[in-house]
Write a protein that holds these residues in place. Structure first.
Motif, PDB file in Angstrom:
ATOM      1  N   THR A  73      -9.540 -26.538  -3.282  1.00  0.00           N
ATOM      2  CA  THR A  73      -9.793 -27.642  -4.198  1.00  0.00           C
ATOM      3  C   THR A  73      -8.531 -27.988  -4.979  1.00  0.00           C
ATOM      4  O   THR A  73      -7.574 -27.203  -4.997  1.00  0.00           O
ATOM      5  CB  THR A  73     -10.939 -27.273  -5.174  1.00  0.00           C
ATOM      6  OG1 THR A  73     -11.278 -28.404  -5.971  1.00  0.00           O
ATOM      7  CG2 THR A  73     -10.523 -26.129  -6.083  1.00  0.00           C
ATOM      8  N   VAL A 113      -6.590 -28.467  -8.491  1.00  0.00           N
ATOM      9  CA  VAL A 113      -6.645 -28.035  -9.890  1.00  0.00           C
ATOM     10  C   VAL A 113      -5.297 -28.321 -10.535  1.00  0.00           C
ATOM     11  O   VAL A 113      -4.320 -28.649  -9.857  1.00  0.00           O
ATOM     12  CB  VAL A 113      -6.970 -26.525 -10.012  1.00  0.00           C
ATOM     13  CG1 VAL A 113      -8.324 -26.216  -9.403  1.00  0.00           C
ATOM     14  CG2 VAL A 113      -5.883 -25.670  -9.357  1.00  0.00           C
ATOM     15  N   THR A 163      -0.781 -31.538 -10.116  1.00  0.00           N
ATOM     16  CA  THR A 163      -1.951 -31.126  -9.353  1.00  0.00           C
ATOM     17  C   THR A 163      -1.527 -30.244  -8.192  1.00  0.00           C
ATOM     18  O   THR A 163      -0.579 -30.560  -7.483  1.00  0.00           O
ATOM     19  CB  THR A 163      -2.707 -32.355  -8.814  1.00  0.00           C
ATOM     20  OG1 THR A 163      -3.174 -33.139  -9.923  1.00  0.00           O
ATOM     21  CG2 THR A 163      -3.903 -31.935  -7.971  1.00  0.00           C
ATOM     22  N   GLY A 220      -5.531 -24.508 -14.813  1.00  0.00           N
ATOM     23  CA  GLY A 220      -6.007 -24.579 -13.432  1.00  0.00           C
ATOM     24  C   GLY A 220      -6.888 -23.410 -13.052  1.00  0.00           C
ATOM     25  O   GLY A 220      -7.751 -23.527 -12.166  1.00  0.00           O
ATOM     26  N   GLU A 237     -10.308 -24.351 -14.087  1.00  0.00           N
ATOM     27  CA  GLU A 237     -10.857 -25.330 -13.149  1.00  0.00           C
ATOM     28  C   GLU A 237     -11.251 -24.680 -11.833  1.00  0.00           C
ATOM     29  O   GLU A 237     -12.256 -25.063 -11.212  1.00  0.00           O
ATOM     30  CB  GLU A 237      -9.823 -26.440 -12.932  1.00  0.00           C
ATOM     31  CG  GLU A 237      -9.548 -27.249 -14.188  1.00  0.00           C
ATOM     32  CD  GLU A 237      -8.348 -28.168 -14.059  1.00  0.00           C
ATOM     33  OE1 GLU A 237      -8.203 -29.070 -14.908  1.00  0.00           O
ATOM     34  OE2 GLU A 237      -7.545 -27.998 -13.113  1.00  0.00           O
ATOM     35  N   ARG A 260     -14.489 -22.911 -12.370  1.00  0.00           N
ATOM     36  CA  ARG A 260     -15.578 -23.888 -12.358  1.00  0.00           C
ATOM     37  C   ARG A 260     -15.974 -24.256 -10.929  1.00  0.00           C
ATOM     38  O   ARG A 260     -17.166 -24.367 -10.614  1.00  0.00           O
ATOM     39  CB  ARG A 260     -15.162 -25.152 -13.115  1.00  0.00           C
ATOM     40  CG  ARG A 260     -15.628 -25.185 -14.540  1.00  0.00           C
ATOM     41  CD  ARG A 260     -15.407 -26.528 -15.170  1.00  0.00           C
ATOM     42  NE  ARG A 260     -16.310 -26.734 -16.277  1.00  0.00           N
ATOM     43  CZ  ARG A 260     -16.204 -27.732 -17.144  1.00  0.00           C
ATOM     44  NH1 ARG A 260     -15.236 -28.609 -17.013  1.00  0.00           N
ATOM     45  NH2 ARG A 260     -17.067 -27.863 -18.123  1.00  0.00           N
ATOM     46  N   ALA A 261     -14.999 -24.430 -10.074  1.00  0.00           N
ATOM     47  CA  ALA A 261     -15.288 -24.747  -8.675  1.00  0.00           C
ATOM     48  C   ALA A 261     -16.027 -23.595  -8.006  1.00  0.00           C
ATOM     49  O   ALA A 261     -16.935 -23.808  -7.189  1.00  0.00           O
ATOM     50  CB  ALA A 261     -13.990 -25.048  -7.930  1.00  0.00           C
ATOM     51  N   GLY A 288      -9.845 -25.256 -19.309  1.00  0.00           N
ATOM     52  CA  GLY A 288     -10.308 -25.669 -17.989  1.00  0.00           C
ATOM     53  C   GLY A 288     -11.790 -25.471 -17.790  1.00  0.00           C
ATOM     54  O   GLY A 288     -12.409 -26.107 -16.921  1.00  0.00           O
ATOM     55  N   LEU A 289     -12.393 -24.591 -18.591  1.00  0.00           N
ATOM     56  CA  LEU A 289     -13.829 -24.336 -18.509  1.00  0.00           C
ATOM     57  C   LEU A 289     -14.632 -25.179 -19.501  1.00  0.00           C
ATOM     58  O   LEU A 289     -15.849 -25.029 -19.591  1.00  0.00           O
ATOM     59  CB  LEU A 289     -14.113 -22.852 -18.765  1.00  0.00           C
ATOM     60  CG  LEU A 289     -13.881 -21.926 -17.571  1.00  0.00           C
ATOM     61  CD1 LEU A 289     -13.878 -20.467 -18.011  1.00  0.00           C
ATOM     62  CD2 LEU A 289     -14.943 -22.154 -16.509  1.00  0.00           C
ATOM     63  N   ASP A 344     -18.499 -24.242 -20.105  1.00  0.00           N
ATOM     64  CA  ASP A 344     -19.462 -24.305 -19.002  1.00  0.00           C
ATOM     65  C   ASP A 344     -20.459 -23.155 -19.144  1.00  0.00           C
ATOM     66  O   ASP A 344     -20.082 -21.973 -19.058  1.00  0.00           O
ATOM     67  CB  ASP A 344     -18.722 -24.194 -17.669  1.00  0.00           C
ATOM     68  CG  ASP A 344     -19.591 -24.548 -16.470  1.00  0.00           C
ATOM     69  OD1 ASP A 344     -20.773 -24.159 -16.474  1.00  0.00           O
ATOM     70  OD2 ASP A 344     -19.091 -25.196 -15.538  1.00  0.00           O
TER      71      ASP A 344
END
Length: 374
Positions: A65, A67, A74, A113, A116, A119-120, A148-149, A180
């Protein structure tokens, strides 16, 4: 006589070969002596770079993914999962190898990142999430991880705080309500061989800051920022985790994971050996071969080869690019013997360039010396 059963459980040779490539080279050398040997490959890692690759080699699926990278760009990063367990490697998002052009950014590199990527991983519906830390480019105390969360980090004027360790002193407000919520529904395991606290002479800034390019003055600035951040988090959560072993891992990512996310710290290699089913694979084996790029004092403090030797219960050979350990240290760590590529080629650069063939040659010697004649 049945063919010997050999378990190959090496870590990567950094800058040269992945753990899977090391295992392949070792297998090639053994088959020169025992063509029909029963060889089981179990590439391992200790929570740092290569952790996701080791999980994938053990049958986990790879998920890739986009991040945020350590300096805002990115990056494409991967994690591994098998339905109930996800394995996230912090270095995949904020590792030193992710720095554009290799330019170090000790004050501004961020772990956003990593949050993130976590999270993924949560999107897969996992029940256990292993967060491997090591090789990070940042010293931000895990502030980026929380960002990121979904956490909100603002300065005194209500604006988003600057990235990295250099921005920690500006954070005046930490809102965890937007974190999250799924992160508290999984078992979060911090896989780390680092037991450093967050602060002080053994802390994240003092010990690891210079490795990430921090000058003396920048180390002092990072230490001040981490101290401010630790106080803010303790005031917000009621939990002071700055002195917890592993809080200083990955520039303080360990601190945020323990203090805010409720992570349980465990030795990286022990977690990985469980994930790859090492005990099952090694049962009934005649010999285990493990290794890493350099056998040295760090090997004895939670690195992959020492962890393999401690778990195997059968003769275990260590192989490395170079060996800086004495015979007594090797025996105390559980190794039957050790072989180094520099025994064949003293030049380190040529060792790296020809690592696969040198490994195969040493594996052939191991087979002649430590296995019965075919």
């Amino acid at each position: 006589m049945r063919p010997p059963r050999i378990v190959l459980a090496p870590d990567k040779f950094k800058g040269s070969l992945t753990a899977a490539e090391v295992a392949e080279a070792l297998a090639a050398g053994i088959r020169r002596v025992w063509p029909d040997a029963d060889i089981r490959r179990v590439p391992v890692a200790d929570g740092g770079e290569g952790t996701v690759e080791a999980a994938v080699s053990a049958g986990f699926d790879r998920v890739t993914t986009n991040v945020g990278g350590p300096t805002g760009e990115t990056v494409r990063a991967a994690f591994a999962h098998n339905g109930t367990v996800a394995v996230v490697e912090a270095a995949a998002a904020c590792g030193l190898s992710r720095l554009p052009g290799g330019t170090l950014a000790p004050l501004t590199a961020t772990s956003i990142g990593v949050g993130e990527l976590v999270r993924a991983a949560l999107d897969t519906g996992c029940r256990t999430l292993v967060l491997g830390v090591g090789g990070s480019a940042c010293t931000d105390g895990g502030a980026g991880l929380l960002d990121g969360l979904g956490a909100v980090l603002l300065d005194a004027d209500g604006r988003p705080a600057g990235p990295g360790g250099g921005g920690l002193t500006d954070i005046a407000y930490l809102d965890l309500h937007r974190l999250d919520p799924r992160i508290h529904e999984v078992e979060l395991v911090l896989a780390s061989d680092v037991d450093n606290p967050l602060l002080g002479t053994d802390g994240a800034a003092a010990v690891f800051g210079p490795q990430k390019g921090a000058s003396g003055g920048e180390v002092a600035a990072l230490e001040a920022g981490l101290a401010h951040w630790a106080h803010l988090v303790a005031r917000r959560t009621g939990f002071d985790a700055a002195d917890r072993p592993g809080a200083g891992a990955a520039g303080g990512i360990g601190f945020a994971a323990i203090a805010v996310l409720g992570a349980r710290r465990a030795g990286g290699i022990d977690i990985m050996l469980d994930l790859v089913g090492f005990d099952r694979v090694a049962k009934g084996a005649d010999l285990v071969i493990t290794g890493e790029g350099s056998l040295d004092d760090q090997t004895l403090h939670g690195k992959a080869p020492a962890g393999v030797a401690a778990r195997s219960g059968i003769p275990t050979i260590a192989i490395a690019g170079r060996n800086l350990l004495g015979d007594q240290q090797l025996r105390a760590a559980g190794f039957t013997a050790a072989y180094a590529l520099t025994d064949l080629e003293p030049d380190l650069r040529r060792c790296q360039d020809n690592a696969a063939e040198l490994l195969a040659h040493q594996a052939e010697r191991i087979a002649h010396t430590h296995l019965p004649a075919p």
